[in-house]
Design an enzyme around this catalytic site. Sequence first.
Site, short mmCIF file in Angstrom:
data_model
loop_
_atom_site.label_atom_id
_atom_site.label_comp_id
_atom_site.label_asym_id
_atom_site.label_seq_id
_atom_site.Cartn_x
_atom_site.Cartn_y
_atom_site.Cartn_z
N TYR A 65 48.69 39.45 24.52
CA TYR A 65 48.50 39.66 25.96
C TYR A 65 47.70 38.79 26.56
O TYR A 65 47.97 38.28 27.81
CB TYR A 65 47.81 40.99 26.09
CG TYR A 65 47.35 41.55 27.64
CD1 TYR A 65 48.39 42.16 28.27
CD2 TYR A 65 46.10 41.52 27.80
CE1 TYR A 65 48.07 42.54 29.50
CE2 TYR A 65 45.86 41.95 29.28
CZ TYR A 65 46.93 42.43 30.04
OH TYR A 65 46.56 42.83 31.27
N SER B 93 44.34 39.12 34.83
CA SER B 93 43.42 40.02 33.95
C SER B 93 42.23 39.24 33.52
O SER B 93 42.27 37.89 33.47
CB SER B 93 44.15 40.52 32.54
OG SER B 93 43.18 41.06 31.72
#
Length: 758
Positions: A666, A653
Amino acid sequence: MLEAGNNNYLSPHDLHLTPLEHQLAVIWGRVLKLNVIDVHENFFDLGGHSLLATHLVSEINEHLGIQLQIYDVLQHPTVHSLVNFIEKPTETSSDVTLDLPAVVERHAQDKAPLDIHLRAFWRSLEYPISSSWCPERILLTGATGYLGAFVLKELLQNTKTVVYCLVRESLGFTAMDRICSSLQKFGISELDEKLELRIVPIKGDVSLLNLGMSEEDYVCLSYTVDSIIHAAATVNLVRPYSALYSTNVLGTANILTFAMGHKIMPVHYISTNAVFPEGLQNCREDANMLAYADKLRSGYAQTKWAAEQLVMRAQDRGLPAAVYRCGNIGGSREEASWNPADFTLLMLQGCLYTKMTPDIDWQIELSPADFVSRVIVEVSQDVLHSLGKVFHIINPCTMNCRDLWQLLRSQGYQLDLVPYADWYQKVKETARSTSEHSATLANLLYLLDALVIGPDSLSKYSTFAQTNLQASLQMHGLTYPPVDSALMHTYISHLTSIGLIPHPTRGQQNTACLLHGKVALVTGASSGIGAAIGEHLAAAGAKVALAARRTDRLKDLEAQIARRGGTAVAITMDVCDERQVHDGVKLAESLLGPVDILVNSAGVLYYTLMKNVHVEEWHMMVDVNVKGVLNCVGTILGRMVEQRRGHIVNISSDGGRKGFPGLAVYCGTKFFVEGLSQAMRQEVAEFGVKITCIQPGDVKTELFQRTTDLEAQKKYEMVGKMKVLEPGDIAQAVLYAVTQPEVCAVNEILVEPQEAPI
C-alpha cells in the site's frame, strides 16, 4: 334547442330529447357558458377547446358516474353523438376505418397539365442560364405557423426571392400584421426594411375556391409565381379527420390545382413522418405508402397521408414536386423560441413544474427549426436535384429521456424519478389546481388523455432511412445536428430566458459559492472519503460527477446532494478499466461541461505481511491505486493543459511519506502517487494546472474492513485503538486546496489524527 343557462328547462319530452341528452346539454351549456345548446352542434364550433374539453369530461363523469375519456368527446363532439356512444359504445365505435385511397381518388387531379406547359417548364431548365435555376418568386403557405415562419426567415435572409405569403386575415389584422406578429411570437429577430419589402402578403385561404381570392387575382398570381412551398396545415394530434380535412386535404388539392392551372409551378410539400404507423424500422423515402392507409390512428396522420398522396398523384401526371417528411420540430438554435403547443416542450414543462420525471423509455427525436427550414429552402432552390424525391428530415440521433432527466438535474433542477402512474397523477392534480402552471399542465393532460399516452406508447418509435436527404445534405455542406447535451444546454438556456421553463433553484448555501461554475469529477465517490468530497464540493457550488462502480450508492448520494440544492450526476466507472474511464469522463463532460477539478480518491488498502504473500491483494492495490490514477490523469490532463487551467487532487496517504509495517505494498503505491505528483506538478505548472496531494492518516472508512490477512490487521491496525479522522476532515482539506486564489498552489496537505503524528 335547449335553454341551458338557468334552471327553467323545458321538458325533455317537449323538446323530443331523451333524459340523457337533456343532462348532457345542461352540462354542455354550463361548461361553455352558453344559454342555448343545439344537441347537433359541434362542441369545438361552439367555442370549446382543450381545457374546456377536459373540464367537460370531468363534469360528465362526475354527474353520470361513468369513465369517459377526452378522446371520446373528440370523436363524438355533439351532444347527440356522445349520447349514442354512451348508450351503445360498440355500435358507435370510433374505430371505423377511413377509405383514404378513395379520398385521394376523389380529390386527385383528373387531368394532366397541358403538355406544352410541362415541356416549356423543363425546357426552361435546359438553357445555360438555368443550370443553377432558382425561383425568383415563391408562394409560401403557412407563413404564420411555426415552421412556416422560419422558412420565411430563411428565404428572406439567404435567397434573393420575393415571397408571396398566402395568409388568412383575422378581425382587425391585415395579412401583413399576422405575418409580423408570428415572426415576433416565435422569437424571430425583427427583419430589416429591405427584407420586409420582399414579402408580398396575399389575403386568402388554401381551403377555399381560388385559394380565397378573386378570380382576377388568382389568375394574376398563377402567372407571377415561379414555385410553391406548401407548409399550411392544421397540426393537431387529437382532432379527428373531419376537423382537419378542410385545410390539410382540400387545401393541398387546391394548391395542386393552382400549380397546374396556367404556368407550371414546382410544388414543395411539407409532410410529416406521421404518415407511417408507429413502431416501424427503417422506413424508406420511396416506401409504398398504400400499405399504411388503413393503419393510421390519428386524424392528423390520415389527412397528411391523403394530402401527400395527392401530391404524388399530381407528380405522376407530370407536375414537378418534392415531399419533405418532417419529424418533431424543436426550437431554433439561433433564437430563443419554441412552438408552445409542442408535445416535447409540454413533457419538459410537466416534469419541471411537478418536480418529477416519469420512469419511461422515451427516445426524444427533434430537429431544430432553423436547421429544418434551411434544408427545405436549400433543397427547394436546387430544382434539378429535388423534384420527384421524398426527403426524410427526421433526426437519426435521438436522446433517451433518462439522459435528459440527468442533464436537467446536473443544471440544478430538483427532480425525483417516479413510476409513470405517479407522475401522471401529479400532472393531473396540478392541472386541476389553482397554481400558476395549471393551464400549461392542463394542455399536457389533454394530450396524454386524448392520445391515450402511457409508458408503453411512449417507447414505440419508428426509424427512418434518409438516402435522398443525406445525399442533399452532403451536396449542400450541411450536417444533421444530433439531439445531445450540447443542443439541450442551448435549449434550456433559451427556454428559461423566455419563461417557457423555470430557472433551476439552488439552495441558500450556493448563492455565493466559491466553486460556482466549476465542474469536478470525484472517483471512489460511492462511500467514505470520496463521497464526503463529492458532498463538500457540491455544497460549495461545483457541479460534481460522482464516479465509482456501485451505481446504487452513487444514485443515493446524487439524490441527497440534489435535496440540499446541489448538482451531481452519477457515473458508473471502474478506474482500472481505461475504456470505462474514457467513456465516463465523456459522459460527465457532456452533462456538466469540461472538468476543472479531478479528485483521484478511488483506492484500496489491505493490511498484509509480506511473508504471508497475499499476491492477489498486492495486485489489487497496484491496479486501483496506481493504474487507476494513471487512467484518470491520462484521460483528463490533456484537456486541462489545452484549456490552460485545472486542478488534480490525488488522495495519497501518510503512507506515501513513510513506510508503515503491514502496509508495504500500500505504501509503495502511495509513494508512486507522490513521485508522480511531484514530477507532474513541475511539468504542468506553466499551463496553469495545479497538482495537490492530500495525505490522510487513519480515517474511519470501509477500507479497513476488507483485509483478509488477520495477522497483519491484528498487529498493526490502529483504527479501533484510538480516535481517528472522519471522511469529512479530508473533504475539508480538499475544499481548502481547490478554493485558493489562482496564484496560490497548495502542493501537499498532511492530515493526521491528533494522537498519531508521524
